[in-house]
Design a protein around this motif. Structure first.
Motif, PDB file in Angstrom:
ATOM      1  N   SER A   1      -0.342  -9.801   0.925  1.00 58.75           N
ATOM      2  CA  SER A   1      -0.856 -11.147   1.182  1.00 58.75           C
ATOM      3  C   SER A   1      -0.734 -11.959  -0.107  1.00 58.75           C
TER       4      SER A   1
ATOM      5  N   GLN B   1       7.369  -1.984   4.071  1.00 59.42           N
ATOM      6  CA  GLN B   1       6.528  -3.179   4.097  1.00 59.42           C
ATOM      7  C   GLN B   1       7.120  -4.266   3.199  1.00 59.42           C
TER       8      GLN B   1
ATOM      9  N   ARG C   1      -9.204  -9.588  -6.032  1.00 57.58           N
ATOM     10  CA  ARG C   1     -10.614  -9.849  -5.695  1.00 57.58           C
ATOM     11  C   ARG C   1     -11.396 -10.269  -6.938  1.00 57.58           C
TER      12      ARG C   1
ATOM     13  N   PRO D   1      -4.974  -5.181  -4.905  1.00 59.60           N
ATOM     14  CA  PRO D   1      -5.981  -6.006  -4.236  1.00 59.60           C
ATOM     15  C   PRO D   1      -7.288  -6.128  -5.017  1.00 59.60           C
TER      16      PRO D   1
ATOM     17  N   ASP E   1     -11.706  -9.427   1.204  1.00 61.68           N
ATOM     18  CA  ASP E   1     -10.711  -8.506   1.757  1.00 61.68           C
ATOM     19  C   ASP E   1      -9.328  -9.054   1.430  1.00 61.68           C
ATOM     20  N   VAL E   2      -8.597  -8.320   0.607  1.00 60.71           N
ATOM     21  CA  VAL E   2      -7.242  -8.730   0.226  1.00 60.71           C
ATOM     22  C   VAL E   2      -6.283  -7.710   0.813  1.00 60.71           C
ATOM     23  N   ARG E   3      -5.452  -8.146   1.711  1.00 62.58           N
ATOM     24  CA  ARG E   3      -4.524  -7.265   2.421  1.00 62.58           C
ATOM     25  C   ARG E   3      -3.238  -7.049   1.622  1.00 62.58           C
ATOM     26  N   PRO E   4      -2.611  -5.891   1.792  1.00 63.12           N
ATOM     27  CA  PRO E   4      -1.332  -5.651   1.111  1.00 63.12           C
ATOM     28  C   PRO E   4      -0.314  -6.743   1.446  1.00 63.12           C
TER      29      PRO E   4
ATOM     30  N   ARG F   1       0.844  -1.192   0.000  1.00 59.47           N
ATOM     31  CA  ARG F   1       0.000   0.000   0.000  1.00 59.47           C
ATOM     32  C   ARG F   1       0.881   1.243   0.000  1.00 59.47           C
TER      33      ARG F   1
ATOM     34  N   GLU G   1      -6.747   6.093  -0.468  1.00 56.10           N
ATOM     35  CA  GLU G   1      -6.643   5.353  -1.720  1.00 56.10           C
ATOM     36  C   GLU G   1      -7.525   6.013  -2.770  1.00 56.10           C
TER      37      GLU G   1
ATOM     38  N   LEU H   1      -5.589   3.635   3.793  1.00 55.28           N
ATOM     39  CA  LEU H   1      -6.759   3.143   3.061  1.00 55.28           C
ATOM     40  C   LEU H   1      -7.714   4.253   2.654  1.00 55.28           C
TER      41      LEU H   1
END
Length: 197
Positions: A172, A34, A149, A145, A167-170, A12, A19, A16
């Motif tokens: 992941s 990250q 999805r 993400p 829900d798709v997390r950074p 990210r 975004e 959020l």
């Protein structure tokens, strides 16, 4: 024959709520941190026979930062949000509240003048279905993400509205196995390895 496609969600760039639709901003310092913090865990995916990424600057940077040297795939671009491109959801809501409500309630509509959700899902699914197949072939794809999805909705043959429930997390990972028209969601993980959702 079975193919294994592992999606890695891009890091990210901003919080959020900041975004933006069609966000072309590069990774910021926090995003790079990250990537560096998980690089050791995700580096084994660099052994995939094919390595791709979506065209966004942060997906390309995430893929490069993880050592994948991915090939950009235009079909993995985010949903075309028409005149809402560059806006946050809050900004679009402030300008066109009824249009945003309609868009969230009815997946087939595109009040922004861009791509309806089912068209976006089919585009991403079409990319998935046209990947080269080899026995036990492996692919890694770094994408936004939203693209992941869409791939999940397509692979699971779920109704388009399901997109809003994923829900798709950074950073992941999500793994699909199978072949064109027949995909399975694979849950790896266990006590000694991170879960892939």
């Amino acid at each position: 024959m079975s193919l294994r496609v592992t999606f890695v969600a891009s890091a990210r760039s901003y919080p959020l709520l900041a975004e933006r639709f069609g966000d072309d901003r590069p990774l910021d310092q926090a995003g790079w941190e990250q990537v560096l913090s998980v690089a050791h865990a995700l580096l084994p995916l660099a052994a995939a026979e094919l390595r791709y990424c979506s065209p966004t600057p942060r997906s390309r940077a995430t893929g490069d930062g993880l050592g994948y040297a991915p090939l950009v795939q235009p079909a993995l671009r985010e949903c075309d949000m028409g005149r809402w491109r560059g806006l946050t959801l809050g900004e679009a809501m402030a300008r066109e509240p009824e249009a945003v409500d309609a868009w969230l309630a009815e997946p087939r509509c595109a009040p922004h003048g861009g791509e309806p959700l089912p068209v976006f899902i089919r585009r991403v699914g079409g990319w998935l279905d046209t990947r080269p197949m080899e026995d036990e072939g492996t692919i890694v794809a770094v994408a936004e993400p939203s693209v992941i999805r869409a791939a999940l909705v397509y692979a699971l043959q779920a109704p388009p509205g399901t997109y809003w429930n994923l829900d798709v997390r950074p950073l992941s990972t999500t793994t699909l196995t199978g072949r064109a028209g027949r995909w399975n969601l694979r849950f790896d993980g266990g006590p000694d390895q991170p879960s892939r959702v």
